[in-house]
Design a protein around this motif. Structure first.
Motif, PDB file in Angstrom:
ATOM      1  N   TRP A  70      -8.293 -14.477   8.704  1.00  0.00           N
ATOM      2  CA  TRP A  70      -7.241 -13.703   8.053  1.00  0.00           C
ATOM      3  C   TRP A  70      -7.313 -12.228   8.457  1.00  0.00           C
ATOM      4  O   TRP A  70      -6.281 -11.572   8.650  1.00  0.00           O
ATOM      5  CB  TRP A  70      -7.411 -13.840   6.534  1.00  0.00           C
ATOM      6  CG  TRP A  70      -6.468 -12.963   5.762  1.00  0.00           C
ATOM      7  CD1 TRP A  70      -5.166 -13.216   5.446  1.00  0.00           C
ATOM      8  CD2 TRP A  70      -6.779 -11.671   5.233  1.00  0.00           C
ATOM      9  NE1 TRP A  70      -4.638 -12.166   4.741  1.00  0.00           N
ATOM     10  CE2 TRP A  70      -5.604 -11.194   4.600  1.00  0.00           C
ATOM     11  CE3 TRP A  70      -7.924 -10.878   5.228  1.00  0.00           C
ATOM     12  CZ2 TRP A  70      -5.548  -9.955   3.973  1.00  0.00           C
ATOM     13  CZ3 TRP A  70      -7.866  -9.645   4.603  1.00  0.00           C
ATOM     14  CH2 TRP A  70      -6.698  -9.180   3.982  1.00  0.00           C
ATOM     15  N   PHE A  71      -8.538 -11.718   8.593  1.00  0.00           N
ATOM     16  CA  PHE A  71      -8.706 -10.293   8.889  1.00  0.00           C
ATOM     17  C   PHE A  71      -8.560  -9.982  10.375  1.00  0.00           C
ATOM     18  O   PHE A  71      -8.426  -8.820  10.756  1.00  0.00           O
ATOM     19  CB  PHE A  71     -10.072  -9.832   8.396  1.00  0.00           C
ATOM     20  CG  PHE A  71     -10.301  -8.345   8.491  1.00  0.00           C
ATOM     21  CD1 PHE A  71      -9.573  -7.463   7.696  1.00  0.00           C
ATOM     22  CD2 PHE A  71     -11.220  -7.827   9.381  1.00  0.00           C
ATOM     23  CE1 PHE A  71      -9.765  -6.105   7.780  1.00  0.00           C
ATOM     24  CE2 PHE A  71     -11.422  -6.454   9.476  1.00  0.00           C
ATOM     25  CZ  PHE A  71     -10.691  -5.592   8.665  1.00  0.00           C
ATOM     26  N   PRO A 101      -6.148 -10.242  12.848  1.00  0.00           N
ATOM     27  CA  PRO A 101      -5.060  -9.395  13.377  1.00  0.00           C
ATOM     28  C   PRO A 101      -5.095  -7.967  12.821  1.00  0.00           C
ATOM     29  O   PRO A 101      -4.782  -7.015  13.539  1.00  0.00           O
ATOM     30  CB  PRO A 101      -3.795 -10.134  12.926  1.00  0.00           C
ATOM     31  CG  PRO A 101      -4.215 -11.013  11.800  1.00  0.00           C
ATOM     32  CD  PRO A 101      -5.631 -11.385  12.086  1.00  0.00           C
ATOM     33  N   TYR A 102      -5.489  -7.839  11.544  1.00  0.00           N
ATOM     34  CA  TYR A 102      -5.569  -6.490  10.963  1.00  0.00           C
ATOM     35  C   TYR A 102      -6.706  -5.691  11.602  1.00  0.00           C
ATOM     36  O   TYR A 102      -6.577  -4.491  11.865  1.00  0.00           O
ATOM     37  CB  TYR A 102      -5.786  -6.573   9.453  1.00  0.00           C
ATOM     38  CG  TYR A 102      -4.706  -7.336   8.728  1.00  0.00           C
ATOM     39  CD1 TYR A 102      -3.466  -6.754   8.472  1.00  0.00           C
ATOM     40  CD2 TYR A 102      -4.922  -8.643   8.313  1.00  0.00           C
ATOM     41  CE1 TYR A 102      -2.467  -7.452   7.811  1.00  0.00           C
ATOM     42  CE2 TYR A 102      -3.929  -9.358   7.646  1.00  0.00           C
ATOM     43  CZ  TYR A 102      -2.696  -8.761   7.405  1.00  0.00           C
ATOM     44  OH  TYR A 102      -1.719  -9.453   6.755  1.00  0.00           O
ATOM     45  N   GLY A 103      -7.825  -6.370  11.855  1.00  0.00           N
ATOM     46  CA  GLY A 103      -8.945  -5.702  12.504  1.00  0.00           C
ATOM     47  C   GLY A 103      -8.619  -5.264  13.914  1.00  0.00           C
ATOM     48  O   GLY A 103      -9.089  -4.214  14.380  1.00  0.00           O
ATOM     49  N   GLN A 104      -7.808  -6.071  14.602  1.00  0.00           N
ATOM     50  CA  GLN A 104      -7.422  -5.711  15.976  1.00  0.00           C
ATOM     51  C   GLN A 104      -6.609  -4.416  15.980  1.00  0.00           C
ATOM     52  O   GLN A 104      -6.804  -3.545  16.829  1.00  0.00           O
ATOM     53  CB  GLN A 104      -6.619  -6.848  16.588  1.00  0.00           C
ATOM     54  CG  GLN A 104      -6.149  -6.548  18.012  1.00  0.00           C
ATOM     55  CD  GLN A 104      -5.282  -7.660  18.565  1.00  0.00           C
ATOM     56  OE1 GLN A 104      -5.117  -8.688  17.911  1.00  0.00           O
ATOM     57  NE2 GLN A 104      -4.740  -7.461  19.747  1.00  0.00           N
ATOM     58  N   LYS A 105      -5.708  -4.301  14.990  1.00  0.00           N
ATOM     59  CA  LYS A 105      -4.880  -3.092  14.925  1.00  0.00           C
ATOM     60  C   LYS A 105      -5.700  -1.863  14.566  1.00  0.00           C
ATOM     61  O   LYS A 105      -5.438  -0.761  15.049  1.00  0.00           O
ATOM     62  CB  LYS A 105      -3.781  -3.295  13.884  1.00  0.00           C
ATOM     63  CG  LYS A 105      -2.751  -4.354  14.274  1.00  0.00           C
ATOM     64  CD  LYS A 105      -1.712  -4.528  13.175  1.00  0.00           C
ATOM     65  CE  LYS A 105      -0.711  -5.628  13.540  1.00  0.00           C
ATOM     66  NZ  LYS A 105       0.311  -5.817  12.463  1.00  0.00           N
ATOM     67  N   ILE A 106      -6.722  -2.076  13.704  1.00  0.00           N
ATOM     68  CA  ILE A 106      -7.506  -0.930  13.236  1.00  0.00           C
ATOM     69  C   ILE A 106      -8.606  -0.548  14.229  1.00  0.00           C
ATOM     70  O   ILE A 106      -8.764   0.628  14.577  1.00  0.00           O
ATOM     71  CB  ILE A 106      -8.130  -1.251  11.862  1.00  0.00           C
ATOM     72  CG1 ILE A 106      -7.032  -1.502  10.833  1.00  0.00           C
ATOM     73  CG2 ILE A 106      -9.040  -0.108  11.402  1.00  0.00           C
ATOM     74  CD1 ILE A 106      -7.555  -1.994   9.491  1.00  0.00           C
ATOM     75  N   TYR A 140     -11.519  -7.726  18.131  1.00  0.00           N
ATOM     76  CA  TYR A 140     -10.909  -9.057  18.159  1.00  0.00           C
ATOM     77  C   TYR A 140     -11.797 -10.043  18.913  1.00  0.00           C
ATOM     78  O   TYR A 140     -12.052 -11.164  18.466  1.00  0.00           O
ATOM     79  CB  TYR A 140      -9.525  -8.969  18.802  1.00  0.00           C
ATOM     80  CG  TYR A 140      -8.815 -10.300  18.896  1.00  0.00           C
ATOM     81  CD1 TYR A 140      -8.005 -10.736  17.859  1.00  0.00           C
ATOM     82  CD2 TYR A 140      -8.960 -11.110  20.018  1.00  0.00           C
ATOM     83  CE1 TYR A 140      -7.356 -11.957  17.931  1.00  0.00           C
ATOM     84  CE2 TYR A 140      -8.315 -12.329  20.105  1.00  0.00           C
ATOM     85  CZ  TYR A 140      -7.512 -12.754  19.054  1.00  0.00           C
ATOM     86  OH  TYR A 140      -6.875 -13.966  19.140  1.00  0.00           O
TER      87      TYR A 140
END
Length: 491
Positions: free
Chosen positions: A443-444, A446-451, A457
């Motif tokens: 779940w995290f 895609p958000y981690g990739q952006k941050i 990733y």
């Protein structure tokens, strides 16, 4: 290699870190469990010692309250003494007699020369009609030594013995100890009373209950005050809670340590499976492979528990006393009970050895080709069965928690039910934890990739299969080709 033992130790040399970490894990868990259990036993022994210091060898003390205006007559004393449940009766008379040199009344105890009185008031020399014993603090104030003459109520007594100050036992700090007949005579003369004694020290027969004896004595006179020499109920409950807590904590330490050891040992076997497969291919039997693995696990377990035992011994004998001096903390001395420690260590050895045999058994039953395939297998899925088992364990835990607080037997079986609850909850979360972690990471992602960027990733993408693999087979290896494919696909 000429022997299986030699082969087992040679395989150790190529996996030194895994062997070392396994030994350290066992040593730490052994030290923790031993320290906790021995602390519990020492707490119990300390309370027993304090109880004996306060009451001596007596089981009951019997007498009347001072404001009741009643006395222990010779007839009543004889009735109690003749009771079939009573083993020994010692008469004690209490008064305040004038110590001429200080011109003040001192708390005075009249006792008989038996083991009940001696253990209660901690004197050892027999007291006749002309001798007296006193506490050391009072003797110091009088500048009196053993053999000196002391004037009490205008009568001369010889100081036969000095005893330790008994302020911790609930008895007056300054105290005179005389023969019971002397003090009884003073009481009868001053109060014009026929009292045989102020109260009685009673020892029950070996197999008799102090509570039952108290009920029987109460039947002789319902106004009697009976004190039972036992630990305070609050202290007993607290000690029982401490024992339960230590049992739960020890069980958790053993479970967690065993899981770590299984993981380490699986990793050790993973690195040796190729060698085992080759040995099986050239004619080695499953029994011979089993002997190698069992020898390795036994050596690891023996060294680990042995080191833990020695560390506990050294810490209790030397480290704790040193820390008390450095920190200036007052505490009761902690004894190392060798017999109890050995028994606990052996039990831990057997439990840990049992857990280590689980991966050993699986490894010896796999054929050479299957062994090679198992080492390279990476398809590790989570079955729905695990989730169902998790729900069942949680439901059982809730039932036990409610039962431990609601059932009529909660006082007897409540702690045991709570202990089982803790173990069930731990097992349930061991089953569900990889699923929670895996879903959380996905779940995290895609958000981690952006941050954090694409490096995050790739790292998390590689970590997810590791979580599955570590939980299912306790392995810590991934195929490099798959890592490379993930990288290429991402780019």
């Amino acid at each position: 290699m000429k022997t299986l033992q030699g082969l087992a130790f040679r395989l150790f040399k190529s996996n030194k870190f895994i062997v070392f970490s396994s030994i350290v894990s066992i040593a730490i868990s052994t030290m923790l469990v031993l320290s906790m259990v021995l602390f519990s036993f020492n707490a119990q022994d300390t309370l027993k010692s304090q109880l004996k210091q306060t009451y001596g060898e007596m089981d009951l003390s019997v007498g009347f309250e001072m404001d009741q205006g009643k006395i222990l007559t010779s007839t009543l004393v004889e009735e109690i003494h003749q009771d079939k449940m009573v083993d020994k009766v010692s008469k004690v008379s209490i008064a305040h007699l004038n110590l001429n040199k200080l011109n003040t009344s001192i708390y005075t105890v009249g006792v008989e020369n038996d083991y009940l009185a001696k253990s209660r008031y901690h004197f050892s020399k027999p007291l006749n009609k002309n001798s007296v014993a006193m506490n050391k603090g009072l003797a110091k104030d009088l500048h009196a030594k053993v053999g000196d003459k002391v004037l009490i109520e205008n009568k001369t007594y010889t100081l036969a013995e000095t005893v330790k100050d008994l302020s911790a036992t609930g008895v007056a700090p300054d105290m005179l100890i005389l023969n019971q007949k002397n003090v009884k005579g003073y009481i009868q003369a001053k109060e014009k009373s026929s009292a045989e004694a102020t109260y009685l020290l009673i020892k029950a027969h070996k197999n008799e209950s102090a509570l039952k004896l108290a009920d029987r004595i109460k039947s002789y006179n319902k106004n009697l005050r009976i004190d039972i020499a036992e630990q305070d109920e609050g202290v007993q409950n607290n000690l029982q809670s401490l024992h339960t807590f230590i049992i739960v904590l020890s069980a958790l330490v053993l479970i967690i340590t065993s899981l770590i050891l299984i993981s380490n040992f699986e990793l050790l076997l993973y690195k040796m499976r190729n060698q085992f497969a080759i040995m099986r291919s050239i004619g080695a039997s499953a029994k011979q492979i089993s002997k190698i693995i069992i020898l390795q696990s036994t050596v690891i377990n023996t060294v680990g528990t042995g080191v833990g035992f020695l560390l506990t011994f050294c810490s209790q004998r030397y480290l704790y006393s040193w820390l008390r001096k450095v920190s200036k903390i007052s505490s009761s001395p902690s004894d190392f009970n060798v017999g109890t420690a050995v028994i606990i260590t052996v039990v831990m050895f057997v439990i840990i050895q049992f857990f280590l045999l689980i991966p050993a058994y699986r490894s010896t039953k796999v054929l050479p080709l299957k062994t090679m395939q198992k080492n390279e297998k990476i398809n590790y899925g989570f079955s729905k069965t695990r989730i169902v088992i998790f729900k069942v364990l949680i439901a059982m835990s809730l039932f036990l928690v409610i039962g431990s607080q609601v059932f009529p037997t909660r006082g007897t079986y409540g702690p045991g039910m709570l202990l089982i609850t803790v173990i069930l909850v731990l097992l349930a979360f061991i089953l569900i934890f990889p699923i929670i972690v895996t879903k959380g990471l996905k779940w995290f992602l895609p958000y981690g990739q952006k941050i954090f960027g694409k490096e995050f990733y790739i790292a998390i993408k590689n970590l997810i299969p590791q979580v599955k693999k570590k939980h299912n087979d306790y392995l810590n290896n991934m195929r490099i080709n798959d890592h490379y494919c993930i990288w290429v696909n991402y780019i």
